[in-house]
Design a protein around this motif. Structure first.
Motif, PDB file in Angstrom:
ATOM      1  N   UNK A 208       0.841  -1.214   0.000  1.00 31.07           N
ATOM      2  CA  UNK A 208       0.000   0.000   0.000  1.00 31.07           C
ATOM      3  C   UNK A 208       0.867   1.251   0.000  1.00 31.07           C
ATOM      4  N   UNK A 209       1.978   1.193   0.734  1.00 32.87           N
ATOM      5  CA  UNK A 209       2.884   2.339   0.750  1.00 32.87           C
ATOM      6  C   UNK A 209       3.503   2.597  -0.601  1.00 32.87           C
ATOM      7  N   UNK A 210       3.923   1.540  -1.292  1.00 31.90           N
ATOM      8  CA  UNK A 210       4.485   1.701  -2.638  1.00 31.90           C
ATOM      9  C   UNK A 210       3.440   2.284  -3.583  1.00 31.90           C
ATOM     10  N   UNK A 211       2.200   1.833  -3.458  1.00 29.41           N
ATOM     11  CA  UNK A 211       1.138   2.358  -4.323  1.00 29.41           C
ATOM     12  C   UNK A 211       0.904   3.848  -4.061  1.00 29.41           C
ATOM     13  N   UNK A 212       0.967   4.259  -2.784  1.00 28.28           N
ATOM     14  CA  UNK A 212       0.773   5.675  -2.455  1.00 28.28           C
ATOM     15  C   UNK A 212       1.926   6.520  -2.999  1.00 28.28           C
ATOM     16  N   UNK A 213       3.135   6.020  -2.896  1.00 28.69           N
ATOM     17  CA  UNK A 213       4.276   6.758  -3.441  1.00 28.69           C
ATOM     18  C   UNK A 213       4.146   6.935  -4.946  1.00 28.69           C
TER      19      UNK A 213
END
Length: 476
Positions: A208-213
């Protein structure tokens, strides 16, 4: 616009302060022993000479910062004390009718000192005064480091991954509310019950963090870019452990005792006068900071005859550098003592080890320094003395030696280790009375400022005690 401290007080101030200031108080002794007027020359380049409102005198503000360290007070508490504490007003050169600086003024002044790097000169100026007064014999220089725990809450990797997403969305909310609403779902933590174990949950949260970045890749706002860079470091496991203090790192002061924060590396002479200070991240080597300490010794024209340190500083490179300057270094051995087995001998000129049967060992560099002298397996197996030499099932003999350290290691280590205890007492004073054990400010620069000011205050106490004014309060 810069304003200088008034040298003389009016008759009314003299009457009040003369009656109410106790002559045997430690602050009175420090005021008589130390001339703080140097701060004016050090900071004058930070002020406009003819524009803006007249500032509070820099010496007044600096004395207020000294009080904060000396009495373990925050900026708010110092400002409050200056309103009614007669002794503090006298020490800061604030008259009865003079305006009192508020805590914001102290914060801004401290930021100026940190941003300009002026604070690094302040300890030098106090040391110069101490040496001019005859304090400090300077034959020894003692080096050591101590931990400073960061002023942050400890978070595990899962908590950091979740916290980073929330911070990114909040930063985006301030500049692009509509876009923040679209990606807000990526900031919500995933349900723990949906995953079989912690590893699976962490992997999903990181995804999820990679997607937000990826969603925020084209946002130009500096605050978002800064947070995004920090969050990438968290996801990659590059050592960052706090968004509150991104420069703090996990380290070890003792085996098995981890801490999050910084290492303060300092040097002092045998009289406890601190001569230099530097700050490293918690995971950095103390040995790498010695070069900055040595630069400060040269800057102050200090010429120690010997250096005492613990085994963390037992390195051939440092030993050789100090030897070239005619300075002896005393440290315990960092690694096991290099000794020859019974019957073996070392020939220094040929740099070889010879066994009782006359065979020679071949030197191989060891990663811990020194050499391993390896004997031929064929020779050892055919030797009539192998029963005495080869034990524990070994097939050939190996001898570990550190010829370079053994040649340059001076005698007198026991005396040196007694002298080294001086800096341990200095660190104990800094932590017990001035709370150096925990960071007052955040970031490496903030901790460096705290360390410099703490040891500056300790030096002023030494100067007061040395002058004979503060004999009754010497241990305070």
């Amino acid at each position: 616009m810069l304003r200088r401290t008034e040298a003389q007080r009016n008759f009314f101030d003299d009457a009040i302060f003369g009656r109410m200031i106790p002559p045997d108080h430690p602050l009175v002794a420090i005021d008589q022993a130390v001339d703080f007027s140097f701060i004016h020359d050090e900071v004058k380049a930070l002020y406009s000479p003819d524009q803006g409102r007249p500032s509070y005198p820099p010496e007044t503000l600096f004395r207020a910062l000294v009080l904060g360290i000396w009495a373990n007070l925050s900026d708010v508490q110092v400002a409050q004390q200056l309103r009614f504490n007669v002794l503090f007003r006298w020490f800061c050169r604030i008259g009865w009718d003079d305006p009192v600086p508020d805590d914001t003024t102290l914060v801004v002044f401290r930021r100026r000192l940190k941003a300009s790097g002026v604070y690094e000169r302040l300890l030098d100026r106090v040391v110069e005064q101490a040496k001019a007064k005859g304090l400090g014999r300077g034959r020894w220089m003692i080096v050591d480091g101590t931990k400073v725990v960061a002023d942050v809450a400890i978070r595990n990797q899962l908590e950091l991954v979740r916290e980073g997403r929330k911070r990114l969305v909040r930063a985006l909310q301030r500049i692009q509310p509509e876009r923040a609403a679209k990606v807000r779902a990526l900031a919500e933590p995933l349900p723990d019950a949906d995953y079989p174990d912690r590893e699976a949950l962490l992997a999903a949260e990181s995804a999820c963090g990679e997607a937000l970045l990826n969603e925020l890749e084209d946002v130009p706002e500096p605050e978002v870019r800064r947070l995004a860079a920090q969050y990438r470091a968290i996801l990659k496991g590059e050592g960052m452990a706090s968004f509150t203090d991104p420069e703090a790192r996990w380290g070890f002061q003792k085996k098995g005792e981890a801490f999050l924060g910084y290492k303060v590396v300092a040097s002092c002479d045998e009289d406890g006068l601190v001569t230099a200070v530097t700050v490293a991240a918690g995971n950095e080597s103390e040995l790498a900071q010695v070069e900055r300490l040595r630069a400060a010794w040269k800057r102050l024209r200090l010429r120690p005859r010997a250096v005492a340190a613990d085994k963390a500083y037992d390195a051939s490179t440092l030993r050789q550098q100090l030897q070239d300057e005619a300075v002896r270094i005393y440290t315990p051995r960092k690694y096991r003592r290099s000794t020859l087995p019974s019957g073996f001998r070392y020939e220094a000129k040929a740099d070889r080890v010879i066994c009782p049967a006359g065979a020679m060992g071949r030197p191989t560099p060891h990663p811990q320094g020194g050499f391993v002298y390896v004997f031929s397996q064929r020779t050892c197996q055919r030797c009539s003395l192998k029963a005495a030499c080869l034990k524990d099932g070994r097939q050939r003999q190996r001898v570990y030696l550190q010829p370079d350290k053994d040649r340059t290691r001076p005698k007198g280590i026991r005396l040196a280790m007694r002298v080294r205890k001086v800096i341990e007492r200095v660190f104990a004073e800094a932590k017990k009375w001035h709370h150096l054990g925990r960071a007052r400010y955040r970031g490496r620069l903030g901790v460096a400022f705290q360390a410099v000011m703490t040891f500056l205050v300790i030096n002023t106490k030494r100067m007061a005690a040395w002058s004979g004014v503060d004999r009754a309060w010497q241990g305070v």
